[in-house]
Design a protein around this motif. Structure first.
Motif, PDB file in Angstrom:
ATOM      1  N   PRO A 202      52.840  13.115  56.691  1.00 31.22           N
ATOM      2  CA  PRO A 202      52.023  12.552  55.620  1.00 31.22           C
ATOM      3  C   PRO A 202      51.769  13.507  54.451  1.00 31.22           C
ATOM      4  O   PRO A 202      51.734  13.065  53.299  1.00 31.22           O
ATOM      5  CB  PRO A 202      50.702  12.201  56.328  1.00 31.22           C
ATOM      6  N   ALA A 203      51.597  14.788  54.726  1.00 24.87           N
ATOM      7  CA  ALA A 203      51.339  15.737  53.633  1.00 24.87           C
ATOM      8  C   ALA A 203      52.556  15.838  52.720  1.00 24.87           C
ATOM      9  O   ALA A 203      52.418  15.908  51.500  1.00 24.87           O
ATOM     10  CB  ALA A 203      50.985  17.112  54.193  1.00 24.87           C
ATOM     11  N   GLN A 204      53.726  15.853  53.310  1.00 23.69           N
ATOM     12  CA  GLN A 204      54.924  15.937  52.482  1.00 23.69           C
ATOM     13  C   GLN A 204      55.225  14.619  51.763  1.00 23.69           C
ATOM     14  O   GLN A 204      56.013  14.574  50.823  1.00 23.69           O
ATOM     15  CB  GLN A 204      56.126  16.381  53.317  1.00 23.69           C
ATOM     16  N   LEU A 205      54.600  13.547  52.234  1.00 21.52           N
ATOM     17  CA  LEU A 205      54.774  12.264  51.541  1.00 21.52           C
ATOM     18  C   LEU A 205      53.759  12.115  50.403  1.00 21.52           C
ATOM     19  O   LEU A 205      54.089  11.646  49.317  1.00 21.52           O
ATOM     20  CB  LEU A 205      54.610  11.124  52.554  1.00 21.52           C
ATOM     21  N   PHE A 206      52.521  12.519  50.662  1.00 22.03           N
ATOM     22  CA  PHE A 206      51.434  12.206  49.706  1.00 22.03           C
ATOM     23  C   PHE A 206      50.965  13.381  48.854  1.00 22.03           C
ATOM     24  O   PHE A 206      50.344  13.169  47.822  1.00 22.03           O
ATOM     25  CB  PHE A 206      50.214  11.657  50.469  1.00 22.03           C
ATOM     26  N   ILE A 207      51.186  14.602  49.274  1.00 25.65           N
ATOM     27  CA  ILE A 207      50.530  15.724  48.586  1.00 25.65           C
ATOM     28  C   ILE A 207      51.535  16.669  47.936  1.00 25.65           C
ATOM     29  O   ILE A 207      51.545  16.839  46.719  1.00 25.65           O
ATOM     30  CB  ILE A 207      49.639  16.513  49.581  1.00 25.65           C
TER      31      ILE A 207
ATOM     32  N   ASP B 244      52.022  23.649  57.630  1.00 20.84           N
ATOM     33  CA  ASP B 244      51.352  22.793  58.612  1.00 20.84           C
ATOM     34  C   ASP B 244      50.776  21.569  57.907  1.00 20.84           C
ATOM     35  O   ASP B 244      49.753  21.649  57.220  1.00 20.84           O
ATOM     36  CB  ASP B 244      50.243  23.604  59.293  1.00 20.84           C
ATOM     37  N   GLY B 245      51.440  20.439  58.068  1.00 23.26           N
ATOM     38  CA  GLY B 245      51.050  19.229  57.355  1.00 23.26           C
ATOM     39  C   GLY B 245      49.609  18.839  57.611  1.00 23.26           C
ATOM     40  O   GLY B 245      48.901  18.388  56.714  1.00 23.26           O
ATOM     41  N   ARG B 246      49.156  19.011  58.830  1.00 21.68           N
ATOM     42  CA  ARG B 246      47.794  18.585  59.150  1.00 21.68           C
ATOM     43  C   ARG B 246      46.765  19.451  58.429  1.00 21.68           C
ATOM     44  O   ARG B 246      45.752  18.949  57.937  1.00 21.68           O
ATOM     45  CB  ARG B 246      47.561  18.631  60.666  1.00 21.68           C
ATOM     46  N   LYS B 247      47.041  20.745  58.345  1.00 23.11           N
ATOM     47  CA  LYS B 247      46.120  21.641  57.619  1.00 23.11           C
ATOM     48  C   LYS B 247      46.028  21.240  56.145  1.00 23.11           C
ATOM     49  O   LYS B 247      44.951  21.195  55.555  1.00 23.11           O
ATOM     50  CB  LYS B 247      46.624  23.087  57.694  1.00 23.11           C
ATOM     51  N   ILE B 248      47.201  20.985  55.584  1.00 23.05           N
ATOM     52  CA  ILE B 248      47.245  20.582  54.175  1.00 23.05           C
ATOM     53  C   ILE B 248      46.481  19.271  53.978  1.00 23.05           C
ATOM     54  O   ILE B 248      45.683  19.105  53.065  1.00 23.05           O
ATOM     55  CB  ILE B 248      48.710  20.442  53.709  1.00 23.05           C
ATOM     56  N   TRP B 249      46.731  18.359  54.883  1.00 27.61           N
ATOM     57  CA  TRP B 249      46.092  17.045  54.815  1.00 27.61           C
ATOM     58  C   TRP B 249      44.570  17.152  54.869  1.00 27.61           C
ATOM     59  O   TRP B 249      43.856  16.443  54.161  1.00 27.61           O
ATOM     60  CB  TRP B 249      46.602  16.183  55.979  1.00 27.61           C
TER      61      TRP B 249
ATOM     62  N   ASP C 197      49.435  27.395  46.984  1.00 23.32           N
ATOM     63  CA  ASP C 197      50.005  27.898  48.245  1.00 23.32           C
ATOM     64  C   ASP C 197      49.411  27.193  49.468  1.00 23.32           C
ATOM     65  O   ASP C 197      50.136  26.832  50.405  1.00 23.32           O
ATOM     66  CB  ASP C 197      49.748  29.408  48.364  1.00 23.32           C
ATOM     67  N   SER C 198      48.111  27.010  49.438  1.00 21.62           N
ATOM     68  CA  SER C 198      47.474  26.415  50.619  1.00 21.62           C
ATOM     69  C   SER C 198      47.818  24.943  50.769  1.00 21.62           C
ATOM     70  O   SER C 198      47.567  24.338  51.806  1.00 21.62           O
ATOM     71  CB  SER C 198      45.958  26.605  50.544  1.00 21.62           C
ATOM     72  N   LEU C 199      48.382  24.357  49.720  1.00 23.74           N
ATOM     73  CA  LEU C 199      48.810  22.954  49.786  1.00 23.74           C
ATOM     74  C   LEU C 199      50.298  22.833  50.119  1.00 23.74           C
ATOM     75  O   LEU C 199      50.839  21.727  50.132  1.00 23.74           O
ATOM     76  CB  LEU C 199      48.524  22.269  48.447  1.00 23.74           C
ATOM     77  N   GLY C 200      50.906  23.971  50.363  1.00 26.97           N
ATOM     78  CA  GLY C 200      52.319  23.927  50.745  1.00 26.97           C
ATOM     79  C   GLY C 200      53.251  23.600  49.594  1.00 26.97           C
ATOM     80  O   GLY C 200      54.401  23.193  49.812  1.00 26.97           O
ATOM     81  N   VAL C 201      52.759  23.771  48.364  1.00 26.54           N
ATOM     82  CA  VAL C 201      53.635  23.521  47.213  1.00 26.54           C
ATOM     83  C   VAL C 201      54.724  24.593  47.202  1.00 26.54           C
ATOM     84  O   VAL C 201      54.413  25.786  47.310  1.00 26.54           O
ATOM     85  CB  VAL C 201      52.824  23.546  45.899  1.00 26.54           C
TER      86      VAL C 201
END
Lengths: 480, 480, 480
Positions: free
Chosen positions: C65-70, C103-108, C88-92
């Protein structure tokens, strides 16, 4: 305020529409009213303005109604001037300090006879609100009622409960900021502190007189600035040290912000050598207009760097062509209603400062504009991505119901609510402060009601945002 | 108009919504309707426009419906052109005076087949209103109804009650201004005067041909100008004297205003020597673009000085990039729908004129803009303080419901109502005049109803302002 | 979509207001709803966007979900960044391709905790709509519901009916355009074609990499471009031939348009010799900024000429200051939310192209702006007269309810509806596509309802225009 007013209102019914500024459509109006009920009595946080600290220090009665409502209020005398009424006949002080007309009642009658000119303006809203909520006079000003109003207000002004501190308390002001030059010794602030009065009045650091090479007496100002700071401000390092020193001094009187009124939003990030060279030219009075502008722009970046150290919030009020009329400037001097907004660029102008410090989370730069066209195009996108940037509320000519509505409509979709900073009354018209905050709270509640009713915000969220906009964001953004 | 229409309307029900342009919300709508009822039948004061004085002088029948509604109306043929319909096929005259298509019915059919293009535009409002209120035809134009409409209107045009003077009287026009060049001998105005007809048709002084060095044939124009004025207009003093003379001549035909259509709002206040030098370069055709612009700018200040003497109101219509398409200009000449607004600065541009004469109470300068972004930022603040400045109504592309609404929302809070001048129809489309004034009255009443219902204006004041906006301000501002 | 949702909605009531974005006033709302009912289920025509053709070619599951929405949605991460949350903390992804947080869940969770930041933004509308209509999750995102939402969506993503082609079909997409560089071999488009899947995915020709001398690696790009085209693209004639060749290649994969993302709307129509000279300087990397701009401007006119031959529609997306933050550009590279709109001139900028080919009926140039102030002043007047010009829908920061409303209010009165081209979602956020089209359809229906209710449009016409705006105009304008 309620007890006082209850007593007054038994004399005469209110002329203020209790639903003013709410949408006409009943569903929207009902929700706007519900939202407003939860914020109407919140304390006033006034983080930027121009009331005179001497009022709170001395707590003397205000002089006559004309000197309270007309002579110092450029919103009022500019409109009268626009219809051919001499500034002299309104008692507006000339540059030499003289006043052609000093009879308050005569001045007041001119104002009253021309009160129709203010139809549809925010001045009308503020003044009607002040008459009724501050003074308990519920008539409508006109040639016929001029003397009645004058006598009523003049009578109030003699009473202790209409002195500055009493009004401050009645207005439920939690904190108010004034604005002073680094050349000010803050003696009135000292007097307030020493008086034991508990009203919270803080200063703000407005260094135009010592950062603008085109300011009257710049070199002398810098010299005096150094003396006050105990630094040799005629050297670049001494000058910067003097700023640090005076900022700290202002902080000791509660300052949480600096403020910068520049003609444009230009910033620069010069090398120390280049900055120093410009500074020396400025002291010698040999800066070109372009160099003066560059120096002002560089000083914004220096101020931002100091803000990172001392945490003062940095306000930029850009975009006014000051003292537009040559003849009026010659006769009456500055601030006589002839400051006219101009187009302002922010995207290129702010880049040097933002490249230097714009990604700093601990920096807080609050941007104000007189060019509404920049809100959706430039300011909301900038504030909507740079951690250091926030948007100040609708300013000056836009501190009005339509201006505030446009501010929300033009900024929220891109910057959201949380890159804005609540309301500033930004006024020297003391009695208008409750009215101005009231207008802001009403317009924001109307906007929130519209979002909810059109499915863009949940109702519980709207109640939370209403509190944020009316109270919390101002405290948070200004670190008050 | 009512008796005539009652007769016509028995034939067919009205298609015009009696509540058009009023807000949908019932409380607002009801008040807007009440306000409108008090202004709907007020006489039309049309202080600026482009109808042809020859119509009133000769009082001949208008030609066919296409030549009335399509060929001369750039709002109409520009929209058709935008969708790929040749100007030639619409009978628009070429630069050489020829017309590729002269069959009115053929042209009309193209218009009718494409009438859907005008959905949501003010042209649609004006044309539907004209069809019904002027001609009593209540169908909706389309390919199917094209011939019916054409026949109906063509039949009307043969009747005496559709001749210009009869329509003028039916439209309840109290006074209308046309616009003429100083090179015009005003023979049609003379003919009107000599005819004994009581309709009030006045001229206005539009000197572009002799103040714009870039105008076709400038030097020859100036020579002819001098001949008409009995002055040697090739000298600077003679040129100024010729203006004074021609202005007086125009005043003798009722003129109360001059009008100036400049690409920008630039003004200058040159020394007499510099002005004279530029003027001589202009006559020789050696002005650079910059110098031509400076000369135009200086002439605005000269005109303002003459206005102080002869009390003509000075109108500035600035900001159009004329004849944008090179190929269309080459084939069809001027005024073919390719005039496009540009960004316009007023704050710096007007300063020279305002420093010279801006504080004069007896001067009246009316500003028009095609750059809406200047309304709240520049024009309302300027008009809201300078006694000589007033704001003209929403112009050209903004002479529309949304444009008029934005005009009020963007100007009233800063300039009020009394620094505006009522409505101008500014049209050469004679039959649209009642429709245009009707749209303006409706939009203003809707705005006033909104102010009252949201507690910003008292109801009795709204009724007074409605009269001002629909009738009084135009007479007063234009000294009619 | 209905059957699927019916099943999901039995689990939990909808949180989406069925009347969202319709006016609050009941008469308006009722008509807006009626209009919307007739367009809500029309197929989606998406003529311009940035989805990845690889999705449709490979039809693999979307990652977490993080890679889909964020991570890929600059609307989302820019708002989080503005409140001090590290990219960085959003995995950009950084410029070097690395991601600090995977970690998608952390980003989410960060996203969920800060979901209040999106109040009042279109992102909130799109995301809530996607959660509910695409994934059937009807909670409100917050710290508390973060994991529930994450798990729900992550679970969906493992299922076959959430793969790209299944969603494409569920979204009822009739045709979607992607955007590729001429350097792209279109292998994913080839794979789609070869797969036998019937979803219509077309490409669009976006030649910035080979027409912008300031583009990274311009000379090398041109060399590669020539190789792909089988032309010597280092000569001016070979370069033009290579464009013709690649345009034809793109057309063979369904392209009906080219697209041009220039900093300004500048066009030029240089002589062949001058164009060639600039091109050679560009290849050598010796163009000044001004020359690079002139070359880009000239290439728009060349592209327009090619469009006259091959009928590709020419889109101009002008006015963005790309990569505003130096530090962010250095660390994270392009497209990280720091593209900021600037003022854009169209009147002078487009004149060279329009003088060359603007009156051509078979040419279709679609203009987009990030400077709303140009809509009423410049773009509507230009599109309202030149047969070749059309107005693209509200773009980017204006792809929002208020932005779309302003678009209609600012353009319709001058350009009508038929010089506009329907809606573009212009997105790489696949799941937001139905939401974006839904917002557009609702806002347009609200606008049409207002026109009808205020007597500016007949009701039957509004139903026809609603179809045009939601479906027909996009197909027609883009020749799809």
């Amino acid at each position: 305020m309620s007890q006082h007013l209850t007593k007054l209102q038994t004399r005469q019914a209110s002329r203020l529409d209790p639903d003013r500024l709410f949408p006409a459509e009943p569903t929207l109006r009902s929700l706007a009213r519900d939202l407003y009920e939860t914020v109407r009595d919140l304390p006033i946080v006034s983080p930027h303005g121009h009331t005179d600290p001497r009022w709170y220090a001395e707590n003397e009665s205000f002089p006559d109604p004309a000197q309270l409502f007309i002579t110092p209020d450029h919103y009022v005398f500019r409109m009268l001037c626009s219809q051919g009424i001499d500034l002299d006949s309104l008692g507006v002080p000339r540059a030499d300090g003289s006043r052609a007309e000093t009879d308050g009642r005569k001045i007041w009658r001119i104002f009253a006879e021309n009160y129709h000119l203010f139809r549809g303006t925010p001045s009308r809203l503020w003044i009607d609100h002040s008459f009724e909520q501050v003074f308990g006079w519920t008539g409508r000003l006109s040639a016929e009622t001029a003397d009645e109003a004058y006598d009523h207000i003049a009578d109030c002004l003699t009473r202790p409960d209409f002195r500055p501190r009493a009004l401050f308390e009645r207005f439920n002001i939690e904190v108010i900021a004034t604005t002073e030059s680094p050349l000010d010794d803050l003696k009135w602030h000292a007097a307030i502190r020493d008086s034991g009065w508990t009203g919270r009045v803080v200063t703000a650091y407005r260094p135009d007189a010592v950062v603008d090479p085109e300011f009257d007496g710049f070199a002398a100002n810098v010299e005096r600035f150094g003396e006050l700071a105990g630094e040799d401000a005629t050297t670049w390092q001494g000058y910067l040290a003097a700023h640090r020193e005076r900022r700290a001094f202002f902080k000791s009187f509660g300052a949480t912000s600096s403020d910068h009124g520049h003609p444009t939003a230009r910033t620069e990030n010069l090398s120390p050598a280049d900055a120093e060279a410009l500074f020396q030219k400025a002291l010698k009075g040999t800066c070109s207009a372009e160099e003066a502008d560059a120096f002002r722009g560089h000083m914004l970046t220096e101020m931002a760097r100091m803000s990172l150290e001392d945490r003062l919030v940095l306000q930029i009020h850009a975009g006014s062509h000051r003292n537009h009329s040559g003849p009026v400037m010659a006769t009456f001097g500055r601030d006589k209603g002839f400051d006219i907004p101009t187009r302002t660029d922010y995207v290129r102008a702010l880049k040097p400062l933002l490249d230097a410090v714009g990604m700093e989370k601990d920096l807080s730069v609050i941007l104000f504009t007189l060019d509404e066209t920049a809100y959706a195009r430039e300011l909301a996108p900038l504030a909507g991505v740079y951690p250091s940037l926030k948007l100040g509320p609708a300013w000056w000519f836009y501190d009005s119901p339509e201006g505030m509505r446009r501010f929300r409509e033009l900024t929220t979709e891109t910057a959201g609510f949380y890159n804005t900073v609540g309301f500033n009354d930004d006024t020297r018209a003391f009695c208008s402060i409750p009215a101005r905050h009231d207008v802001s709270r009403r317009v924001d509640c109307a906007y929130l009601a519209t979002l909810v009713t059109t499915g863009r915000l949940d109702e519980d969220e709207a109640f939370e945002v209403a509190q944020d906009l009316a109270y919390r964001l101002a405290k948070q953004a200004y670190r008050l």
